[in-house]
Design a protein around this motif. Sequence first.
Motif, short mmCIF file in Angstrom:
data_model
loop_
_atom_site.label_atom_id
_atom_site.label_comp_id
_atom_site.label_asym_id
_atom_site.label_seq_id
_atom_site.Cartn_x
_atom_site.Cartn_y
_atom_site.Cartn_z
N SER A 61 0.82 -1.22 0.00
CA SER A 61 0.00 0.00 0.00
C SER A 61 0.85 1.26 0.00
O SER A 61 0.37 2.32 -0.40
N GLN A 62 2.11 1.16 0.41
CA GLN A 62 2.96 2.35 0.50
C GLN A 62 3.90 2.53 -0.68
O GLN A 62 4.44 3.62 -0.87
N ARG A 63 4.11 1.49 -1.48
CA ARG A 63 5.08 1.60 -2.56
C ARG A 63 4.52 2.37 -3.75
O ARG A 63 3.38 2.17 -4.16
N PHE A 64 5.38 3.22 -4.32
CA PHE A 64 4.98 4.07 -5.45
C PHE A 64 4.64 3.25 -6.69
O PHE A 64 3.68 3.56 -7.40
N ASP A 65 5.42 2.19 -6.96
CA ASP A 65 5.19 1.41 -8.17
C ASP A 65 3.90 0.57 -8.11
O ASP A 65 3.49 -0.01 -9.10
N PHE A 66 3.24 0.53 -6.96
CA PHE A 66 1.96 -0.18 -6.84
C PHE A 66 0.77 0.77 -6.66
O PHE A 66 -0.31 0.36 -6.32
N LYS A 67 0.99 2.09 -6.91
CA LYS A 67 -0.11 3.05 -6.86
C LYS A 67 -1.09 2.72 -7.99
O LYS A 67 -0.69 2.36 -9.10
N ASN A 68 -2.37 2.82 -7.74
CA ASN A 68 -3.43 2.52 -8.71
C ASN A 68 -3.34 1.10 -9.26
O ASN A 68 -3.75 0.84 -10.39
N SER A 69 -2.79 0.20 -8.48
CA SER A 69 -2.67 -1.19 -8.88
C SER A 69 -3.71 -2.01 -8.12
O SER A 69 -4.14 -1.64 -7.03
N LYS A 70 -4.09 -3.14 -8.68
CA LYS A 70 -5.05 -4.02 -8.01
C LYS A 70 -4.33 -5.13 -7.24
O LYS A 70 -4.91 -6.16 -6.96
N SER A 71 -3.07 -4.91 -6.92
CA SER A 71 -2.27 -5.93 -6.24
C SER A 71 -2.68 -6.09 -4.78
O SER A 71 -2.96 -5.10 -4.11
N SER A 72 -2.74 -7.35 -4.34
CA SER A 72 -3.07 -7.62 -2.94
C SER A 72 -2.51 -8.97 -2.50
O SER A 72 -2.21 -9.83 -3.32
N ILE A 73 -2.38 -9.11 -1.19
CA ILE A 73 -1.93 -10.36 -0.58
C ILE A 73 -2.92 -10.65 0.55
O ILE A 73 -3.13 -9.82 1.42
N THR A 74 -3.52 -11.84 0.52
CA THR A 74 -4.44 -12.22 1.59
C THR A 74 -4.10 -13.63 2.08
O THR A 74 -3.60 -14.46 1.33
N LEU A 75 -4.40 -13.86 3.36
CA LEU A 75 -4.15 -15.16 3.98
C LEU A 75 -5.50 -15.81 4.27
O LEU A 75 -6.34 -15.24 4.94
N GLU A 76 -5.70 -17.02 3.72
CA GLU A 76 -6.93 -17.77 3.94
C GLU A 76 -6.54 -19.17 4.41
O GLU A 76 -5.93 -19.92 3.66
N ASP A 77 -6.90 -19.53 5.64
CA ASP A 77 -6.56 -20.82 6.24
C ASP A 77 -5.05 -21.06 6.11
O ASP A 77 -4.27 -20.39 6.73
N GLU A 78 -4.66 -22.03 5.29
CA GLU A 78 -3.24 -22.31 5.09
C GLU A 78 -2.82 -22.00 3.66
O GLU A 78 -1.97 -22.68 3.08
N LYS A 79 -3.44 -20.97 3.07
CA LYS A 79 -3.11 -20.53 1.72
C LYS A 79 -2.92 -19.02 1.72
O LYS A 79 -3.60 -18.30 2.43
N ILE A 80 -1.99 -18.58 0.90
CA ILE A 80 -1.80 -17.15 0.67
C ILE A 80 -2.25 -16.89 -0.76
O ILE A 80 -1.82 -17.58 -1.69
N ILE A 81 -3.13 -15.91 -0.94
CA ILE A 81 -3.64 -15.56 -2.27
C ILE A 81 -2.96 -14.27 -2.72
O ILE A 81 -3.06 -13.25 -2.04
N LEU A 82 -2.29 -14.34 -3.87
CA LEU A 82 -1.63 -13.17 -4.45
C LEU A 82 -2.42 -12.73 -5.68
O LEU A 82 -2.74 -13.56 -6.53
N VAL A 83 -2.71 -11.45 -5.77
CA VAL A 83 -3.43 -10.90 -6.92
C VAL A 83 -2.65 -9.69 -7.41
O VAL A 83 -2.18 -8.88 -6.61
N SER A 84 -2.48 -9.58 -8.75
CA SER A 84 -1.78 -8.43 -9.32
C SER A 84 -2.24 -8.20 -10.75
O SER A 84 -2.92 -9.03 -11.33
N ASP A 85 -1.80 -7.06 -11.30
CA ASP A 85 -2.24 -6.65 -12.63
C ASP A 85 -1.62 -7.47 -13.76
O ASP A 85 -2.28 -7.80 -14.72
N ASP A 86 -0.32 -7.77 -13.65
CA ASP A 86 0.37 -8.50 -14.71
C ASP A 86 1.48 -9.35 -14.11
O ASP A 86 1.71 -9.34 -12.90
#
Length: 163
Positions: free
Chosen positions: A30-55
């Motif tokens: 959330s603080q990095r400049f190169d990820f401004k206006n990006s749909k990137s996220s990291i979430t933890l669900e049970d024993e899985k980490i879900i990574l989402v990004s633009d490209d």
Amino acid sequence: MAKDSSFDIVSKVNLPEVSNAVQQAQRELSQRFDFKNSKSSITLEDEKIILVSDDDFKLKNVVDILESKLVKRGISLKALDYGKPQPAAGNTLRQEVKMVQGIAQDKAKLINKVLKDSKIKVVSSIQGDEIRISGKNKDDLQAAIALLKKEDFGIELQFVNYR
């Protein structure tokens, strides 16, 4: 009659530390400049980490951020099992990262084979997702631990319940 000494070999991930690392990685995203206006996220669900990004490029950067936070928290990267990046909603890529908990049967058999081939006088038995090593001499157990630390089985091993 001397009692046998023993220890257990496990492969577990410290989930509270993983949660803390994911939170730190989210904060950095959330603080990095190169990820401004990006749909990137990291979430933890049970024993899985879900990574989402633009490209692909941004997804690789998200993985790097996550791995650096995990290493700082003392989580081995061998405990992560990366899935293939898949297209998701809104022209994004989604990648699942599973955390390996326990020792799989094939890895356990390989560890047993390495111990038997070494001629160290210990007895190993598979107990679910753990392996119990026992022997009469504590020096043999120390030698077994040293041998297993040198080998690379593709998973992180911890030695617990040393008695």
